[in-house]
Structure formats: structure tokens, C-alpha cells
Design a protein around this motif. Structure first.
Motif, PDB file in Angstrom:
ATOM      1  N   HIS A  31       0.878  -1.170   0.000  1.00  0.00           N
ATOM      2  CA  HIS A  31       0.000   0.000   0.000  1.00  0.00           C
ATOM      3  C   HIS A  31       0.915   1.219   0.000  1.00  0.00           C
ATOM      4  O   HIS A  31       1.795   1.323   0.839  1.00  0.00           O
ATOM      5  CB  HIS A  31      -0.848  -0.044   1.277  1.00  0.00           C
ATOM      6  CG  HIS A  31      -1.818   1.063   1.417  1.00  0.00           C
ATOM      7  ND1 HIS A  31      -3.150   0.834   1.626  1.00  0.00           N
ATOM      8  CD2 HIS A  31      -1.668   2.403   1.398  1.00  0.00           C
ATOM      9  CE1 HIS A  31      -3.771   1.986   1.738  1.00  0.00           C
ATOM     10  NE2 HIS A  31      -2.893   2.949   1.598  1.00  0.00           N
ATOM     11  N   ILE A  32       0.724   2.120  -0.948  1.00  0.00           N
ATOM     12  CA  ILE A  32       1.562   3.319  -1.031  1.00  0.00           C
ATOM     13  C   ILE A  32       0.690   4.527  -0.725  1.00  0.00           C
ATOM     14  O   ILE A  32      -0.346   4.729  -1.349  1.00  0.00           O
ATOM     15  CB  ILE A  32       2.201   3.458  -2.428  1.00  0.00           C
ATOM     16  CG1 ILE A  32       3.058   2.238  -2.733  1.00  0.00           C
ATOM     17  CG2 ILE A  32       3.025   4.743  -2.507  1.00  0.00           C
ATOM     18  CD1 ILE A  32       3.565   2.179  -4.148  1.00  0.00           C
ATOM     19  N   GLN A  33       1.124   5.302   0.248  1.00  0.00           N
ATOM     20  CA  GLN A  33       0.393   6.507   0.616  1.00  0.00           C
ATOM     21  C   GLN A  33       1.252   7.719   0.244  1.00  0.00           C
ATOM     22  O   GLN A  33       2.410   7.805   0.643  1.00  0.00           O
ATOM     23  CB  GLN A  33       0.103   6.503   2.103  1.00  0.00           C
ATOM     24  CG  GLN A  33      -0.847   7.587   2.519  1.00  0.00           C
ATOM     25  CD  GLN A  33      -1.391   7.310   3.907  1.00  0.00           C
ATOM     26  OE1 GLN A  33      -0.628   7.080   4.822  1.00  0.00           O
ATOM     27  NE2 GLN A  33      -2.693   7.351   4.036  1.00  0.00           N
ATOM     28  N   GLN A  52       6.416  18.691   7.339  1.00  0.00           N
ATOM     29  CA  GLN A  52       5.177  19.473   7.417  1.00  0.00           C
ATOM     30  C   GLN A  52       4.286  19.043   6.263  1.00  0.00           C
ATOM     31  O   GLN A  52       4.667  19.178   5.099  1.00  0.00           O
ATOM     32  CB  GLN A  52       5.473  20.980   7.314  1.00  0.00           C
ATOM     33  CG  GLN A  52       6.412  21.506   8.373  1.00  0.00           C
ATOM     34  CD  GLN A  52       5.841  21.365   9.771  1.00  0.00           C
ATOM     35  OE1 GLN A  52       4.666  21.600   9.995  1.00  0.00           O
ATOM     36  NE2 GLN A  52       6.680  20.961  10.708  1.00  0.00           N
ATOM     37  N   THR A  53       3.104  18.507   6.577  1.00  0.00           N
ATOM     38  CA  THR A  53       2.192  18.096   5.513  1.00  0.00           C
ATOM     39  C   THR A  53       1.447  19.311   4.971  1.00  0.00           C
ATOM     40  O   THR A  53       1.080  20.207   5.724  1.00  0.00           O
ATOM     41  CB  THR A  53       1.188  17.031   5.998  1.00  0.00           C
ATOM     42  OG1 THR A  53       0.467  17.554   7.103  1.00  0.00           O
ATOM     43  CG2 THR A  53       1.886  15.754   6.395  1.00  0.00           C
ATOM     44  N   ILE A  54       1.255  19.331   3.677  1.00  0.00           N
ATOM     45  CA  ILE A  54       0.578  20.435   3.006  1.00  0.00           C
ATOM     46  C   ILE A  54      -0.935  20.287   3.138  1.00  0.00           C
ATOM     47  O   ILE A  54      -1.639  21.237   3.412  1.00  0.00           O
ATOM     48  CB  ILE A  54       0.977  20.494   1.511  1.00  0.00           C
ATOM     49  CG1 ILE A  54       2.500  20.595   1.348  1.00  0.00           C
ATOM     50  CG2 ILE A  54       0.246  21.615   0.792  1.00  0.00           C
ATOM     51  CD1 ILE A  54       3.155  21.793   1.959  1.00  0.00           C
ATOM     52  N   ASP A  55      -1.419  19.072   2.922  1.00  0.00           N
ATOM     53  CA  ASP A  55      -2.859  18.816   2.927  1.00  0.00           C
ATOM     54  C   ASP A  55      -3.310  18.326   4.300  1.00  0.00           C
ATOM     55  O   ASP A  55      -2.604  17.565   4.959  1.00  0.00           O
ATOM     56  CB  ASP A  55      -3.207  17.769   1.867  1.00  0.00           C
ATOM     57  CG  ASP A  55      -2.737  18.183   0.486  1.00  0.00           C
ATOM     58  OD1 ASP A  55      -3.191  19.231   0.010  1.00  0.00           O
ATOM     59  OD2 ASP A  55      -1.913  17.462  -0.108  1.00  0.00           O
ATOM     60  N   GLN A  56      -4.483  18.748   4.698  1.00  0.00           N
ATOM     61  CA  GLN A  56      -5.102  18.278   5.939  1.00  0.00           C
ATOM     62  C   GLN A  56      -6.436  17.653   5.567  1.00  0.00           C
ATOM     63  O   GLN A  56      -7.325  18.350   5.086  1.00  0.00           O
ATOM     64  CB  GLN A  56      -5.315  19.448   6.917  1.00  0.00           C
ATOM     65  CG  GLN A  56      -4.031  20.190   7.275  1.00  0.00           C
ATOM     66  CD  GLN A  56      -3.037  19.325   8.019  1.00  0.00           C
ATOM     67  OE1 GLN A  56      -3.384  18.640   8.957  1.00  0.00           O
ATOM     68  NE2 GLN A  56      -1.788  19.346   7.563  1.00  0.00           N
ATOM     69  N   ASN A  57      -6.546  16.340   5.745  1.00  0.00           N
ATOM     70  CA  ASN A  57      -7.785  15.659   5.386  1.00  0.00           C
ATOM     71  C   ASN A  57      -7.932  14.364   6.179  1.00  0.00           C
ATOM     72  O   ASN A  57      -7.028  13.975   6.918  1.00  0.00           O
ATOM     73  CB  ASN A  57      -7.846  15.399   3.871  1.00  0.00           C
ATOM     74  CG  ASN A  57      -6.666  14.592   3.379  1.00  0.00           C
ATOM     75  OD1 ASN A  57      -6.325  13.550   3.947  1.00  0.00           O
ATOM     76  ND2 ASN A  57      -6.033  15.057   2.317  1.00  0.00           N
ATOM     77  N   GLN A  58      -9.049  13.703   6.001  1.00  0.00           N
ATOM     78  CA  GLN A  58      -9.326  12.468   6.726  1.00  0.00           C
ATOM     79  C   GLN A  58      -8.699  11.249   6.060  1.00  0.00           C
ATOM     80  O   GLN A  58      -8.867  10.132   6.543  1.00  0.00           O
ATOM     81  CB  GLN A  58     -10.834  12.281   6.892  1.00  0.00           C
ATOM     82  CG  GLN A  58     -11.428  13.321   7.804  1.00  0.00           C
ATOM     83  CD  GLN A  58     -12.912  13.105   8.034  1.00  0.00           C
ATOM     84  OE1 GLN A  58     -13.509  12.159   7.539  1.00  0.00           O
ATOM     85  NE2 GLN A  58     -13.504  13.998   8.811  1.00  0.00           N
ATOM     86  N   ASN A 106      -5.568  10.604   6.022  1.00  0.00           N
ATOM     87  CA  ASN A 106      -4.217  10.635   6.582  1.00  0.00           C
ATOM     88  C   ASN A 106      -3.352  11.683   5.892  1.00  0.00           C
ATOM     89  O   ASN A 106      -2.159  11.499   5.703  1.00  0.00           O
ATOM     90  CB  ASN A 106      -3.587   9.246   6.524  1.00  0.00           C
ATOM     91  CG  ASN A 106      -2.657   8.994   7.683  1.00  0.00           C
ATOM     92  OD1 ASN A 106      -2.585   9.774   8.625  1.00  0.00           O
ATOM     93  ND2 ASN A 106      -1.930   7.909   7.620  1.00  0.00           N
ATOM     94  N   ASN A 107      -3.985  12.784   5.476  1.00  0.00           N
ATOM     95  CA  ASN A 107      -3.321  13.926   4.829  1.00  0.00           C
ATOM     96  C   ASN A 107      -2.660  13.567   3.500  1.00  0.00           C
ATOM     97  O   ASN A 107      -1.726  14.231   3.065  1.00  0.00           O
ATOM     98  CB  ASN A 107      -2.313  14.571   5.779  1.00  0.00           C
ATOM     99  CG  ASN A 107      -2.965  15.019   7.058  1.00  0.00           C
ATOM    100  OD1 ASN A 107      -4.113  15.432   7.072  1.00  0.00           O
ATOM    101  ND2 ASN A 107      -2.252  14.923   8.162  1.00  0.00           N
TER     102      ASN A 107
END
Length: 139
Positions: free
Chosen positions: A77-79, A91-97, A99-100
Motif C-alpha cells: 500500500h503506497i500513501q 510538514q504536511t501540506i494537505d489536511q484531510n481524513q 491521513n493527509n
């Protein structure tokens, strides 16, 4: 999938099992104006040959696919996440459900290929490799 650095190796007992994180050497400009690196986490690995802190080239073996963590069959599985990394913290750019993470499908299909055209060329190469491997296995 690209030149990058292995920046983390670990185990997620309630999810991804054995995993490694590879951050892209290059920065990519996206359609929303963000310029960032890509962090790929490879999950459910049986074994990991990559070493944390080491640079790898496109095509280098990083791990062997497996069935670790919450998994019902052998697979990887590649995220993918859009990130900025200063060599110490991510630092993650996207904030979502999710797992960003961000959806790679539009880049695979060419919808946003001009944003990260380099990845489209690499995907084509991997598709050719898969065809060759299938032909070899049928011999």
C-alpha cells in the motif's frame, strides 16, 4: 519511483505494519500553486532493505512486499503526501481524513501530468517493466 531519501522506517501495529518513507529529491509544482516534495510511505512490507538517511535512485530496491499490519493478503500500500521537509521535521501540506494524503490517480491518468510530468514518464517506464516481467514469467 523517483530519486529520494529514506527518511523513516517503522512498524504500525494497527495499520500499515512494516513501513518506510521515501521523500522525493525534487520539488514539484501542483495546479493549486503549491511547490513541495512528495513523501511516499510504503506499507505492509515483509522486509525492508532501505536504510534510514540513505539516498536512493529511481529503480533501487527498497523493500519486499508483504502482509504485515492490518492486511488480508500480500500487497504494498503506497500513501502519497505533499510535504515540506527541512531535514528534521515533515510538514504536511494537505489536511484531510485520508491521513493527509493526496490522490495520485489524476497524475497517473495524465489529467495533471504537466504539474509533475516527471512522474508520468516514470509510470510509463514501470508499465513497460510490468509487461516485460509478465512475458518473462510466461516463458
Amino acid at each position: 519511483p523517483f530519486d529520494g531519501k529514506c527518511i523513516r522506517i517503522g512498524y504500525q501495529p494497527n495499520g500499515g505494519g512494516n513501513f518506510l518513507g521515501l521523500i522525493s529529491k525534487d520539488f514539484y509544482e501542483f495546479g493549486d500553486g503549491k511547490v513541495c516534495q512528495i513523501l511516499l510511505d510504503f506499507l505492509h512490507c515483509e522486509s525492508i532493505s532501505a536504510k534510514e538517511g540513505v539516498d536512493y535512485k529511481e529503480g533501487d530496491e527498497l523493500a519486499i512486499t508483504g502482509n504485515t499490519g492490518l492486511s488480508t493478503a500480500i500487497h504494498t500500500h503506497i500513501q502519497a503526501r505533499r510535504v515540506s521537509w527541512d531535514g528534521i521535521s515533515i510538514q504536511t501540506i494537505d489536511q484531510n481524513q485520508a491521513n493527509n494524503s493526496f490522490d495520485l490517480v489524476p497524475y497517473f491518468t495524465g489529467e495533471y501530468a504537466e504539474d509533475i510530468g516527471n512522474l508520468k514518464q516514470q509510470i510509463t517506464l514501470y508499465q513497460k517493466i510490468v509487461v516485460l516481467l509478465k512475458q518473462l514469467l510466461n516463458l
